[in-house]
Design a protein around this motif. Structure first.
Motif, PDB file in Angstrom:
ATOM      1  N   ASP A 102       0.833  -1.207   0.000  1.00 22.85           N
ATOM      2  CA  ASP A 102       0.000   0.000   0.000  1.00 22.85           C
ATOM      3  C   ASP A 102       0.867   1.257   0.000  1.00 22.85           C
ATOM      4  O   ASP A 102       0.574   2.233  -0.698  1.00 22.85           O
ATOM      5  N   PHE A 103       1.927   1.256   0.795  1.00 21.59           N
ATOM      6  CA  PHE A 103       2.817   2.412   0.863  1.00 21.59           C
ATOM      7  C   PHE A 103       3.551   2.635  -0.462  1.00 21.59           C
ATOM      8  O   PHE A 103       3.928   3.769  -0.779  1.00 21.59           O
ATOM      9  N   ALA A 104       3.763   1.568  -1.229  1.00 24.24           N
ATOM     10  CA  ALA A 104       4.529   1.673  -2.467  1.00 24.24           C
ATOM     11  C   ALA A 104       3.696   2.146  -3.657  1.00 24.24           C
ATOM     12  O   ALA A 104       4.270   2.502  -4.698  1.00 24.24           O
ATOM     13  N   ARG A 105       2.387   2.181  -3.523  1.00 24.81           N
ATOM     14  CA  ARG A 105       1.585   2.601  -4.676  1.00 24.81           C
ATOM     15  C   ARG A 105       1.733   4.116  -4.895  1.00 24.81           C
ATOM     16  O   ARG A 105       2.256   4.850  -4.051  1.00 24.81           O
ATOM     17  N   SER A 106       1.231   4.576  -6.014  1.00 19.50           N
ATOM     18  CA  SER A 106       1.330   5.982  -6.375  1.00 19.50           C
ATOM     19  C   SER A 106       0.711   6.872  -5.290  1.00 19.50           C
ATOM     20  O   SER A 106      -0.381   6.583  -4.780  1.00 19.50           O
ATOM     21  N   ARG A 107       1.423   7.933  -4.933  1.00 17.23           N
ATOM     22  CA  ARG A 107       0.891   8.890  -3.955  1.00 17.23           C
ATOM     23  C   ARG A 107      -0.420   9.508  -4.450  1.00 17.23           C
ATOM     24  O   ARG A 107      -1.350   9.734  -3.675  1.00 17.23           O
ATOM     25  N   ALA A 112      -6.276  10.000  -4.019  1.00 19.34           N
ATOM     26  CA  ALA A 112      -7.584   9.864  -4.658  1.00 19.34           C
ATOM     27  C   ALA A 112      -8.482   8.895  -3.889  1.00 19.34           C
ATOM     28  O   ALA A 112      -9.679   9.144  -3.689  1.00 19.34           O
ATOM     29  N   LEU A 113      -7.893   7.786  -3.423  1.00 25.38           N
ATOM     30  CA  LEU A 113      -8.663   6.821  -2.629  1.00 25.38           C
ATOM     31  C   LEU A 113      -9.096   7.429  -1.299  1.00 25.38           C
ATOM     32  O   LEU A 113     -10.218   7.178  -0.824  1.00 25.38           O
ATOM     33  N   TYR A 143      -7.877  13.882   9.916  1.00 21.84           N
ATOM     34  CA  TYR A 143      -6.561  14.509   9.846  1.00 21.84           C
ATOM     35  C   TYR A 143      -5.903  14.403   8.460  1.00 21.84           C
ATOM     36  O   TYR A 143      -5.489  15.425   7.882  1.00 21.84           O
ATOM     37  N   PRO A 144      -5.773  13.202   7.852  1.00 19.72           N
ATOM     38  CA  PRO A 144      -5.118  13.155   6.536  1.00 19.72           C
ATOM     39  C   PRO A 144      -5.909  13.888   5.462  1.00 19.72           C
ATOM     40  O   PRO A 144      -5.318  14.481   4.550  1.00 19.72           O
ATOM     41  N   PHE A 145      -7.239  13.882   5.568  1.00 16.91           N
ATOM     42  CA  PHE A 145      -8.071  14.582   4.580  1.00 16.91           C
ATOM     43  C   PHE A 145      -7.841  16.086   4.664  1.00 16.91           C
ATOM     44  O   PHE A 145      -7.671  16.768   3.640  1.00 16.91           O
ATOM     45  N   ASP A 211      -3.703   3.840   6.221  1.00 17.90           N
ATOM     46  CA  ASP A 211      -4.478   3.036   7.177  1.00 17.90           C
ATOM     47  C   ASP A 211      -5.967   3.258   6.954  1.00 17.90           C
ATOM     48  O   ASP A 211      -6.764   2.308   6.903  1.00 17.90           O
ATOM     49  N   TRP A 212      -6.359   4.517   6.826  1.00 16.41           N
ATOM     50  CA  TRP A 212      -7.776   4.809   6.635  1.00 16.41           C
ATOM     51  C   TRP A 212      -8.276   4.245   5.298  1.00 16.41           C
ATOM     52  O   TRP A 212      -9.367   3.667   5.224  1.00 16.41           O
ATOM     53  N   VAL A 213      -7.464   4.393   4.253  1.00 13.50           N
ATOM     54  CA  VAL A 213      -7.864   3.847   2.956  1.00 13.50           C
ATOM     55  C   VAL A 213      -8.036   2.330   3.046  1.00 13.50           C
ATOM     56  O   VAL A 213      -9.009   1.768   2.515  1.00 13.50           O
TER      57      VAL A 213
END
Length: 428
Positions: A102-107, A112-113, A143-145, A211-213
């Motif tokens: 998950d961490f390695a996918r496109s930022r 977007a997710l 928070y991340p949003f 984590d939320w995604v």
């Protein structure tokens, strides 16, 4: 607080008074990309701190071994040379490779997710339900949003500034055309985020975003990789217990422990075990399930997670397992007082016994010295990991008494015995 912090089910499994001499712990970490390097070191460090303050008995902890498939990291803790306590086998069930993917996918895809998942939670009203359960966790979810909005606004401002002032910076005589200055502005607006990557990691931005995604995707049934891992975990537990039986190694208590997102994983693994093996928990070793600081509502409350709610409903009425859910009001990343029986509106199919879960508060404020508590109270991740750390004061919640002590989970929770502190001279 709206919810009671404690609950004892009326049809809890009957007590087993025999002392635990041999325990098998299956520990499931949360959404952590560094699990295989973190938890053995954490266990050894905190056990050393624990024994300096409390009388835990002299024990040896073996080196860690990684299974051939890379999914299990194991070590053993001997019984104490003097006093009561269990010899404990400790297996960490790893899914950090899934997290790392998950961490390695496109930022851009991750963002977007996040936007799609947060919008879905707002439109469906789930975000407001989360806030009613815990305003602290509601803030963690948002928070991340909010950070994405701020970072986007700053990126646009930087890009517009570069585009608008490029001529001033390099001299009007250069005559930068729009097709050059505009792309340079966009690059500048994006590049600065890469420059502050280390800062974003320190404030756990990407950790909480992914984590939320993950929780949103899992609730929607879009994580077949994780579902396969759950089946692999259940298979490992059953095969490990069968191997002990075949080789004549006794087991008095089988304990499945999950922390944070791993609390949900532990629930799902326990449900699969009970569905696959009718004898587990019914005879021989007792079966205990411990969830620590769990974010279970993040997934279980999603309308699409009907199969998960069905598994939880079976656990609630299953007397072959004792399930205790520990939370802490001081922890920002859990839901204090959450009770699946009440808050998930489970369908129990008639008048079935309510045997689970025991709900208890770990009361971190009472376990830490005042100076330590003042220092860490506003550090969310530090407080979240207190479930796995050594107490500074004796208390009803005691991770090491629960996993290494002579009492079964049920008795440890219903009639907690605080570990005896060493004499002051021995603390020096």
């Amino acid at each position: 607080m709206r919810n009671s912090l404690s609950f004892t089910p009326p049809d809890l499994q009957e007590a087993r008074l025999e002392a635990v001499r041999h325990r098998y712990v299956f520990y499931i970490p949360g959404y952590d990309p560094e699990a295989r390097t973190r938890y053995r070191l954490l266990f050894v460090r905190e056990w050393a701190r624990y024994t300096k303050r409390f009388d835990g008995g002299r024990r040896t902890v073996s080196c860690a071994q990684l299974s051939e498939n890379g999914l299990v990291q194991s070590w053993a803790v001997s019984a104490p040379e003097q006093g009561d306590g269990a010899e404990t086998r400790y297996d960490v069930l790893l899914w950090d490779d899934i997290v790392a993917a998950d961490f390695a996918r496109s930022r851009f895809l991750s963002v977007a997710l996040l936007i799609a998942g947060t919008a879905h939670m707002i439109v469906s009203g789930l975000l407001f339900r989360f806030y009613r359960l815990s305003w602290k966790y509601g803030n963690v979810i948002l928070y991340p949003f909010v950070m994405v909005i701020l970072l986007t606004a700053l990126s646009v401002a930087i890009g517009v500034g570069v585009h608008a002032h490029l001529g001033d910076w390099f001299g009007h005589s250069l005559g930068w055309p729009l097709w050059i200055s505009l792309p340079l502005g966009v690059v500048a607006g994006v590049a600065w985020i890469k420059l502050i990557e280390a800062f974003l990691n320190r404030i756990f931005f990407w950790q909480l975003l992914n984590d939320w995604v993950f929780n949103w995707q899992h609730g929607q049934g879009w994580r077949p990789d994780y579902e396969r891992r759950l089946d692999a975990f259940a298979g490992h537990v059953l095969s490990a217990l069968a191997a002990r039986t075949e080789t004549g190694q006794p087991t008095d208590e089988v304990m499945i422990v999950g922390h944070s997102s791993g609390g949900l994983t532990a629930v799902e693994v326990a449900a699969r075990l009970l569905a696959r093996d009718a004898s587990i928990g019914a005879s021989g070793a007792s079966l205990s399930l411990v969830t620590l600081g769990s974010g279970l509502p993040l997934v279980a409350m999603q309308p699409a997670a009907a199969s998960l709610r069905a598994e939880i409903a079976r656990l609630v009425t299953e007397r072959r397992v004792v399930w205790c859910d520990f939370h802490a009001p001081q922890d920002w990343m859990n839901f204090p007082g959450f009770n699946p029986l009440r808050d998930l509106k489970l369908r129990l199919c008639g008048q079935q016994p309510v045997a689970n879960p025991l709900v208890r508060s770990a009361r971190f404020r009472d376990l830490l010295c005042p100076e330590t508590y003042r220092r860490v109270r506003f550090r969310p991740f530090r407080m979240h990991f207190q479930f796995l750390l050594a107490n500074e004061r004796p208390g009803a919640y005691d991770f090491f008494a629960m996993t290494l002590g002579p009492r079964r989970l049920r008795e440890q929770v219903l009639a907690p015995v605080a570990c005896r502190e060493r004499e002051p001279a021995l603390l020096l």
